[in-house]
Design an enzyme around this catalytic site. Structure first.
Site, PDB file in Angstrom:
ATOM      1  N   THR A 170       0.811  -1.224   0.000  1.00  9.82           N
ATOM      2  CA  THR A 170       0.000   0.000   0.000  1.00  9.82           C
ATOM      3  C   THR A 170       0.843   1.272   0.000  1.00  9.82           C
ATOM      4  O   THR A 170       0.299   2.368  -0.105  1.00  9.82           O
ATOM      5  CB  THR A 170      -0.925   0.025   1.236  1.00  9.82           C
ATOM      6  OG1 THR A 170      -0.101  -0.108   2.407  1.00  9.82           O
ATOM      7  CG2 THR A 170      -1.931  -1.106   1.193  1.00  9.82           C
TER       8      THR A 170
ATOM      9  N   LYS B 162      -3.223  -2.770   9.608  1.00 10.32           N
ATOM     10  CA  LYS B 162      -4.161  -1.661   9.397  1.00 10.32           C
ATOM     11  C   LYS B 162      -4.655  -1.549   7.945  1.00 10.32           C
ATOM     12  O   LYS B 162      -5.648  -0.879   7.680  1.00 10.32           O
ATOM     13  CB  LYS B 162      -3.571  -0.327   9.898  1.00 10.32           C
ATOM     14  CG  LYS B 162      -2.402   0.221   9.090  1.00 10.32           C
ATOM     15  CD  LYS B 162      -1.996   1.607   9.619  1.00 10.32           C
ATOM     16  CE  LYS B 162      -1.195   2.366   8.568  1.00 10.32           C
ATOM     17  NZ  LYS B 162       0.118   1.776   8.289  1.00 10.32           N
TER      18      LYS B 162
ATOM     19  N   ARG C  27      21.518  -4.722   2.688  1.00 13.90           N
ATOM     20  CA  ARG C  27      22.382  -4.259   1.590  1.00 13.90           C
ATOM     21  C   ARG C  27      23.864  -4.482   1.814  1.00 13.90           C
ATOM     22  O   ARG C  27      24.603  -4.749   0.877  1.00 13.90           O
ATOM     23  CB  ARG C  27      22.142  -2.766   1.334  1.00 13.90           C
ATOM     24  CG  ARG C  27      20.834  -2.481   0.642  1.00 13.90           C
ATOM     25  CD  ARG C  27      20.690  -0.983   0.378  1.00 13.90           C
ATOM     26  NE  ARG C  27      19.321  -0.651   0.012  1.00 13.90           N
ATOM     27  CZ  ARG C  27      18.713   0.491   0.314  1.00 13.90           C
ATOM     28  NH1 ARG C  27      19.378   1.417   0.995  1.00 13.90           N
ATOM     29  NH2 ARG C  27      17.475   0.714  -0.054  1.00 13.90           N
TER      30      ARG C  27
ATOM     31  N   CYS D 228      17.696   4.680  -3.488  1.00 16.02           N
ATOM     32  CA  CYS D 228      17.253   5.425  -4.681  1.00 16.02           C
ATOM     33  C   CYS D 228      18.335   6.341  -5.254  1.00 16.02           C
ATOM     34  O   CYS D 228      18.578   6.353  -6.461  1.00 16.02           O
ATOM     35  CB  CYS D 228      16.003   6.239  -4.364  1.00 16.02           C
ATOM     36  SG  CYS D 228      16.070   7.142  -2.789  1.00 16.02           S
TER      37      CYS D 228
ATOM     38  N   SER E 198       9.073  12.097  -1.669  1.00 14.80           N
ATOM     39  CA  SER E 198       8.557  10.733  -1.763  1.00 14.80           C
ATOM     40  C   SER E 198       9.606   9.678  -1.437  1.00 14.80           C
ATOM     41  O   SER E 198       9.267   8.528  -1.161  1.00 14.80           O
ATOM     42  CB  SER E 198       7.987  10.484  -3.159  1.00 14.80           C
ATOM     43  OG  SER E 198       8.974  10.726  -4.135  1.00 14.80           O
TER      44      SER E 198
ATOM     45  N   ARG F 270      17.353  17.089   1.223  1.00 17.49           N
ATOM     46  CA  ARG F 270      15.950  16.904   0.848  1.00 17.49           C
ATOM     47  C   ARG F 270      15.421  18.239   0.316  1.00 17.49           C
ATOM     48  O   ARG F 270      15.642  19.286   0.917  1.00 17.49           O
ATOM     49  CB  ARG F 270      15.144  16.472   2.074  1.00 17.49           C
ATOM     50  CG  ARG F 270      13.725  16.076   1.765  1.00 17.49           C
ATOM     51  CD  ARG F 270      13.586  14.712   1.128  1.00 17.49           C
ATOM     52  NE  ARG F 270      13.829  13.617   2.052  1.00 17.49           N
ATOM     53  CZ  ARG F 270      13.992  12.352   1.665  1.00 17.49           C
ATOM     54  NH1 ARG F 270      13.944  12.012   0.388  1.00 17.49           N
ATOM     55  NH2 ARG F 270      14.245  11.417   2.552  1.00 17.49           N
TER      56      ARG F 270
ATOM     57  N   HIS G 105      14.464  12.608  -8.057  1.00 14.58           N
ATOM     58  CA  HIS G 105      15.690  13.097  -7.429  1.00 14.58           C
ATOM     59  C   HIS G 105      16.603  13.726  -8.483  1.00 14.58           C
ATOM     60  O   HIS G 105      16.762  13.178  -9.579  1.00 14.58           O
ATOM     61  CB  HIS G 105      16.487  11.938  -6.817  1.00 14.58           C
ATOM     62  CG  HIS G 105      15.873  11.322  -5.603  1.00 14.58           C
ATOM     63  ND1 HIS G 105      14.772  11.830  -4.952  1.00 14.58           N
ATOM     64  CD2 HIS G 105      16.243  10.213  -4.890  1.00 14.58           C
ATOM     65  CE1 HIS G 105      14.493  11.068  -3.902  1.00 14.58           C
ATOM     66  NE2 HIS G 105      15.356  10.078  -3.851  1.00 14.58           N
TER      67      HIS G 105
END
Lengths: 353, 353
Positions: free
Chosen positions: B12, B40, B100, B129, B159, B246, B253
């Site tokens: 989700t 949930k 990783r 990312c 995001s 950020r 990005h």
């Protein structure tokens, strides 16, 4: 005590408005203030120390009896009008790029090279916003430890392109949040053919491109840094490279600065100490409490803020830092008024041809 | 042809949602898809190729009879559940940082090191990312000309911190435009003590700080790049340093990448040519027509986009470029599904303990 007749050219813009404010808060003794702008602003009023001043149209005759001019009305206006002002005996602090690379024009950041004011010939250039905050941060490091190389990436706010760019960012953000069509009229560069949204986006272009693929903004950072710190825009002892990116921030430029001191004996604490004690600098740096500067925390302040000082793990004597300043104050209006304060303190408000 | 029972863990979230999409568009033969999430979300539906699938709670038994798992539900969930999935014979592609740096876990970007898939022991890690798009861009350059050093500054979208960070940015932007009090609940890092607005601001912190003043995100970029490109997270032949920031962008990005090839004979055109021909890469680079990639132009695309390729003027064999990708696709969901495609193509969807 000598009092000065002062003029602000471009008094209605994002920088001009702040020049009025910063002048009011400065220690320059102002006898009379004249506010000049283009025809379309004539008749508007601005307040200086509680007194309303009506905006007048800028013409060569506007500078009769003016001692000191602060100019931020665009390069072409400066090129046309400042020589007229100098001819009439005024000393001009110019915030545009019009004269910055002229050998006879000092390019001054008061914390770094105030002595260059001594050889002015009527015009003193205020450096580019992104250059100023970087050299303020690097200067005490260079003086104490040496400096061989700088690689900087900028995160520049919309207001660096003026009030209309700031308005455009706001409008675009509202449109995008409402899922409406986004209007693109001026960013990244007014007068360029193509325009792109800045809201929720990044534009890797500030000012026009030169033939080598660098933008003019990137070359400004390179040449201006060398002229201010070393005294020669083509100096080869200090290597400088810049990449300039516009970000969807209203006010406050951020910069990631990598620098090599060539001094392998020093550590992060040494760098932090000279920054903490540096003129016009504030160290905001404690990772253990998430303490670092941001554009929102820098807005409205005259200082340059430095955080995230770290040693490069691959290269001895090399470090990284995060530099933030209010681009409209230290990057423009305050640096110009500060130059005015220095000129007054050193009794240099006189034109020697 | 073998068909696979596939599970998506964290179905989700911002990445999970896109994993479903990317899987539907992939060439992986899916027999059955199971969508897993936390309690949930149980009972919610998601569509896969037009069929509604009800979200189930993720438990160890969820992985009975599953062949292939794509996981993006957070590091602690991966740590707990993926070994259970492997025990049941499933091969897992994990988008979190949980595994990783484990020597027995390949860290794979299919354009760069697909052969590392061969030695998996059930878990394959999807890199961070910001690492993925950089190594996709640098890999063909390294192969053809060599690569000694990378200095990168990132401009990372909200995001990257998940759907809730994206929602927070949007809410803050609305509040700031309406001049209301700004709510700060999770950015820069959920679980950290202090939270700051990202809207119209820059946050020089992604993930938590380590003792040396680097953030975990910065160390991820350093170690992951070395592991992917050289095969050793502590390699010293390729120097890498990162600063991660950020920015108030929703998706996409940006990265300013400085790199030294050590090859003094090559020029900008040579670099552009290998990028234009590179796997998963698109060269978007023509300053004469203001052509360069931006986050808004990259959203929804699987490719990594490169523009602003320039020679460093101070260092021979060194260059700069601007790299942009959809952090939710190439930076996460697509890279994971692409690993799945490679596993299928190489018949590696089987656990060898």
């Amino acid at each position: 005590m000598r009092e000065y007749n002062v003029a602000i050219l471009g008094a209605t813009g994002a920088v001009g408005t702040r020049m009025i404010e910063q002048l009011a808060q400065s220690n320059i003794p102002v006898k009379k203030l004249k506010l000049l702008a283009s025809k379309k602003s004539v008749g508007q009023k601005r307040y200086f120390n509680g007194t309303a001043i009506v905006i007048e149209e800028a013409t060569p005759a506007s500078f009769d009896n003016i001692d000191l001019v602060f100019s931020s009305a665009g390069g072409s206006v400066s090129k046309k009008l400042l020589p007229e002002a100098v001819k009439r005996g005024a000393v001009c602090v110019d915030n545009t790029s019009a004269f910055r690379m002229e050998p006879r024009v000092p390019l001054v950041v008061p914390e770094v090279n105030p002595d260059d004011l001594a050889w002015h010939h009527g015009i003193i250039a205020n450096p580019n916003c992104s250059t100023i905050q970087m050299v303020v941060a690097l200067n005490p490091i260079r003086r104490k430890f040496g400096l061989n190389r700088i690689i900087v990436s900028t995160y520049q706010a919309a207001s660096g392109a003026g009030q209309s760019a700031l308005n455009e960012l706001n409008m675009q953000a509202k449109q995008m949040l409402a899922k409406q069509t986004v209007t693109t009229e001026m960013l990244p560069v007014k007068g360029e053919k193509r325009h792109f949204p800045l809201a929720f986006n990044l534009l890797p272009q500030i000012d026009v491109f030169e033939d080598d693929g660098y933008t003019h903004e990137e070359w400004k950072m390179i040449h201006e840094t060398k002229k201010i710190m070393v005294g020669d825009m083509n100096d080869t002892t200090l290597k400088v490279t810049a990449t300039c990116v516009r970000v969807p921030v209203e006010i406050g430029h951020g910069e990631t600065v990598y620098f090599e001191t060539g001094n392998e004996e020093i550590n992060v604490e040494d760098i932090q100490k000279v920054i903490a004690n540096g003129d016009g600098l504030e160290l905001i740096d404690d990772p253990t409490t998430q303490t670092y500067p941001t554009p929102l925390s820098a807005v409205g302040h005259r200082e340059t803020f430095v955080g995230r000082v770290r040693a490069d793990q691959e290269e001895k004597g090399a470090f990284h830092m995060w530099v933030v300043a209010d681009n409209l104050l230290k990057g423009a209006a305050w640096n110009a008024i500060q130059i005015g304060e220095c000129l007054v303190a050193r009794d240099l408000v006189r034109v020697v041809k």
